[in-house]
Design a protein around this motif. Structure first.
Motif, short mmCIF file in Angstrom:
data_model
loop_
_atom_site.label_atom_id
_atom_site.label_comp_id
_atom_site.label_asym_id
_atom_site.label_seq_id
_atom_site.Cartn_x
_atom_site.Cartn_y
_atom_site.Cartn_z
N GLY A 160 36.61 -34.02 -2.56
CA GLY A 160 36.18 -33.39 -1.31
C GLY A 160 36.57 -34.17 -0.07
N PHE A 161 37.61 -34.99 -0.14
CA PHE A 161 38.03 -35.77 1.03
C PHE A 161 38.89 -34.93 1.94
N CYS A 162 38.65 -35.01 3.24
CA CYS A 162 39.40 -34.25 4.25
C CYS A 162 39.99 -35.23 5.25
N HIS A 163 41.31 -35.33 5.29
CA HIS A 163 41.99 -36.20 6.25
C HIS A 163 42.12 -35.45 7.57
N GLY A 164 41.68 -36.09 8.64
CA GLY A 164 41.65 -35.40 9.93
C GLY A 164 42.97 -35.35 10.65
N VAL A 165 43.91 -36.25 10.34
CA VAL A 165 45.18 -36.29 11.07
C VAL A 165 46.32 -36.46 10.07
N LEU A 166 46.47 -35.49 9.19
CA LEU A 166 47.51 -35.57 8.17
C LEU A 166 48.84 -35.13 8.78
N ASN A 167 49.40 -35.99 9.61
CA ASN A 167 50.69 -35.78 10.23
C ASN A 167 51.70 -36.75 9.61
N THR A 168 52.97 -36.56 9.92
CA THR A 168 53.99 -37.38 9.27
C THR A 168 53.89 -38.85 9.66
N ASP A 169 53.24 -39.15 10.77
CA ASP A 169 53.06 -40.56 11.13
C ASP A 169 51.91 -41.20 10.36
N ASN A 170 51.15 -40.40 9.59
CA ASN A 170 50.05 -40.94 8.79
C ASN A 170 50.21 -40.62 7.32
N GLY A 217 36.50 -36.96 6.71
CA GLY A 217 35.18 -36.53 6.28
C GLY A 217 35.20 -36.18 4.81
N PHE A 218 34.02 -35.96 4.25
CA PHE A 218 33.87 -35.54 2.86
C PHE A 218 33.09 -34.23 2.83
N LEU A 219 33.55 -33.33 1.98
CA LEU A 219 32.84 -32.08 1.77
C LEU A 219 31.60 -32.37 0.93
N ASP A 220 30.44 -32.02 1.48
CA ASP A 220 29.20 -32.35 0.79
C ASP A 220 29.07 -31.61 -0.53
N SER A 221 29.38 -30.34 -0.55
CA SER A 221 29.31 -29.57 -1.78
C SER A 221 30.46 -28.60 -1.81
N ALA A 222 31.13 -28.50 -2.94
CA ALA A 222 32.32 -27.66 -3.07
C ALA A 222 31.95 -26.38 -3.81
N CYS A 248 35.45 -46.63 3.70
CA CYS A 248 36.13 -45.52 3.05
C CYS A 248 37.36 -45.99 2.28
N SER A 249 38.06 -46.99 2.79
CA SER A 249 39.22 -47.50 2.07
C SER A 249 38.81 -48.00 0.68
N GLU A 250 37.75 -48.77 0.64
CA GLU A 250 37.32 -49.32 -0.64
C GLU A 250 36.67 -48.24 -1.51
N ALA A 251 35.95 -47.31 -0.90
CA ALA A 251 35.33 -46.24 -1.69
C ALA A 251 36.41 -45.37 -2.34
N MET A 252 37.44 -45.03 -1.60
CA MET A 252 38.51 -44.20 -2.17
C MET A 252 39.20 -44.92 -3.31
N PHE A 253 39.40 -46.21 -3.20
CA PHE A 253 40.03 -46.95 -4.30
C PHE A 253 39.16 -46.90 -5.55
N HIS A 254 37.87 -47.11 -5.38
CA HIS A 254 36.99 -47.12 -6.55
C HIS A 254 36.72 -45.71 -7.07
N LEU A 255 37.07 -44.68 -6.29
CA LEU A 255 37.05 -43.31 -6.80
C LEU A 255 38.33 -42.95 -7.54
N GLY A 256 39.30 -43.87 -7.54
CA GLY A 256 40.54 -43.64 -8.25
C GLY A 256 41.61 -42.96 -7.42
N ILE A 257 41.47 -42.94 -6.10
CA ILE A 257 42.43 -42.27 -5.22
C ILE A 257 43.43 -43.32 -4.71
N PRO A 258 44.73 -43.02 -4.74
CA PRO A 258 45.70 -43.97 -4.16
C PRO A 258 45.42 -44.19 -2.68
N THR A 259 45.28 -45.43 -2.27
CA THR A 259 44.87 -45.72 -0.90
C THR A 259 45.28 -47.13 -0.51
#
Length: 549
Positions: free
Chosen positions: A338-348, A362-367, A211-222
């Motif tokens: 459609g990316f959903c971060h499961g623990v979007l707390n200040t420590d992450n 997770g990723f939302l399959d269809s929006a 997912c780290s590499e996929a998000m980068f190649h999708l253009g998302i800062p990661t």
């Protein structure tokens, strides 16, 4: 003693000779077994990785705790770490580490060349990566440490958290002038491991690597993932949280980023929380907070440092605004894929606006922009209009109603879960998909502040269907709320629904912008019935008594 050594050596030689005949694997050499246990190797000097040049600026400019004295090689014990941003640690070796995958684009950031064509050279390269990227051996210049931070987790201040399974290795400077921090995730316990073992399993490590590499190649800062290493070491995990734990192989992920500092890095100075009573480990150490601000702004926001070199207050304010902007943009880009971060707390949450810590995600399959999961789905009218002009209908009257956001406009079904139920989220989510003033916007042409939508729970679904907000032509748009007891003097007739289920709360009503006179004439009585224009002789714009539902 000499005879004992000779007897043991003869027995070991005989066992090695018999093992192929018995169908067993050959026994490893004593030096190799010892090396695997201690985390060293017969030849631990790097060759392929020898070109990495470390310059560990974070450990030079921020306070580092020296661990208390203890047995050599003993794992770190959980403890509070006051007055420090890092604590020195040592990776715990794995048994027989082996490489799972390498990310060549990520390793190229560190100045490492492409893989060789020769099979033997590739095999030696993979063995070296498994040795050093598992933590079984340290690269020259690496200084492993665990970062201390706190965090608000799901609305509650959790106190000291820190790197419970990750270890800072150091910062690599490249020929291009870039600086990259290397981190091993799953390398063993640290002072911040609490009741955990500091390990990650292969299953979750592969997810983070991919997912780290996929998000980068999708253009998302990661953050990036450079390598994934597994081993013969195992830990017990309850995969489905059903009370049936099983042994899983340990793994380590090499993570790469400009920095792994987070929002929670600045929360180690927080005084005791009024709700939880927890406090940061470095309460009152304002000099460390100033030190950390100087380091973060000067290193990762040099343009802000240059623009406000003589004014620390303006510099810190500009730094806060830029972190807010980067984080908001990052989350908006998550929604684009459609990316959903499961623990979007200040420590992450990264202090430089990167996606960090791919634990539960997770990723939302269809929006579907007009639908919010749960009870917050919008009406069939909204779905029909969102499909475009084909479902929007025809006729001057209908077009007028759509243009001004009348009863035919999308309207969320309000939840009974309170003011932050799925209904409010439906409006917020919809507003991210449509431009202001769009006819598909639930706020119509009054797309301003979401606080214009006042919500009160409905006691029954049937009441929700009947209690359609009536439209009153006024110059100012939005939703108006009238007190349930307003106008109820002696003998006054109570408005239907007032005081039932939720005494003292108001009645939600939608107030659109008034149409010009010629548009109201064209709209005709249908628009008037829908709540748009007002017939001659009807109630005045300020007379709301007849409009209550």
């Amino acid at each position: 003693m000499a005879s004992l050594k000779a007897t043991f050596g003869a027995s070991l030689t005989a066992a090695r000779a018999l093992s192929p005949l018995l169908g067993c694997l050959p026994l490893p050499a004593l030096c190799s077994a010892s090396a695997a246990t201690r985390g060293t190797a017969m030849d631990s000097a790097p060759r392929w990785l020898a070109g990495l040049r470390f310059d560990n600026r974070a450990l030079r400019e921020l306070p580092v705790e020296t661990p208390p004295p203890g047995p050599e090689g003993a794992p770190s014990t959980p403890r509070l770490v006051p007055g420090a941003c890092f604590s020195r640690v040592r990776p715990t070796p794995l048994r027989q580490p082996r490489l799972v995958a390498l990310s060549e684009p990520t390793l190229a950031l560190l100045g490492l060349g492409p893989p060789p064509d020769d099979a033997a050279a590739r095999q030696a390269r993979e063995a070296e990566a498994a040795l050093f990227f598992s933590g079984n051996a340290l690269l020259p210049g690496a200084e492993p440490a665990a970062h201390c931070y706190c965090g608000h987790q799901f609305g509650q201040f959790a106190g000291q958290l820190g790197d419970g399974a990750a270890m800072y290795l150091g910062e690599v400077c490249t020929a291009a002038g870039e600086r990259w921090e290397l981190q091993l995730k799953g390398a063993g316990p640290t002072p911040f491991s609490r009741q955990a073992d500091g390990r990650k399993v292969l299953r979750s490590s592969i997810r983070e690597f991919l997912c780290s590499e996929a998000m980068f190649h999708l253009g998302i800062p990661t953050t990036r993932a450079g390598a994934c290493v597994t081993s013969q070491s195992t830990v017990e995990r309850d995969v489905f949280y059903d009370g049936n734990p099983k042994q899983e192989p340990c793994a380590v992920v090499l993570r790469v980023a400009p920095t792994f500092l987070r929002f929670g890095s600045f929360e180690i100075f927080k005084p005791a929380d009024e709700r939880t009573g927890r406090a940061g480990p470095s309460v009152g150490r304002n000099e460390i907070r100033v030190q950390m601000l100087d380091y973060v702004v000067g290193t990762f926001y040099p343009e802000i440092q240059a623009a406000h070199a003589g004014d620390s207050v303006q510099r810190n304010a500009a730094f806060f605004r830029e972190v807010t902007r980067r984080t908001a943009r990052m989350v908006a880009e998550w929604q684009c894929v459609g990316f959903c971060h499961g623990v979007l707390n200040t420590d992450n949450m990264s202090i430089v606006g990167l996606t960090i810590d791919y634990g539960p995600f997770g990723f939302l399959d269809s929006a579907v922009p007009w639908r919010v999961s749960g009870r917050g789905a919008l009406s069939r009218v909204a779905r029909r209009q969102a499909r475009g002009a084909e479902g929007a209908g025809t006729g001057a009257g209908r077009e007028q109603r759509l243009a001004r956001g009348s009863a035919a406009s999308p309207r969320p079904r309000w939840s009974r879960r309170g003011p932050w139920g799925t209904g409010r989220r439906a409006v917020a989510t919809w507003a991210l998909w449509v431009p202001p003033g769009s006819r598909h916007c639930p706020l119509g042409q009054h797309h301003g502040s979401h606080s214009e939508w006042q919500v009160r729970p409905r006691p029954r679904v049937q009441r929700l269907r009947q209690c359609r907000a009536l439209h009153v032509p006024q110059a100012a748009g939005g939703v108006q709320v009238e007190p349930a007891e307003a106008g109820r003097g002696p003998g006054a007739r109570a408005a239907p629904g007032a005081g039932r289920g939720h005494p003292g709360r108001g009645v939600r009503r939608r107030v659109p912008q008034a149409l010009p006179a010629q548009d109201a004439q064209q709209a005709g009585p249908r628009a008037d019935r829908a709540g748009g224009g007002r017939r001659a002789g009807g109630p005045a714009p300020g007379d709301h008594a007849a409009d209550r539902c």
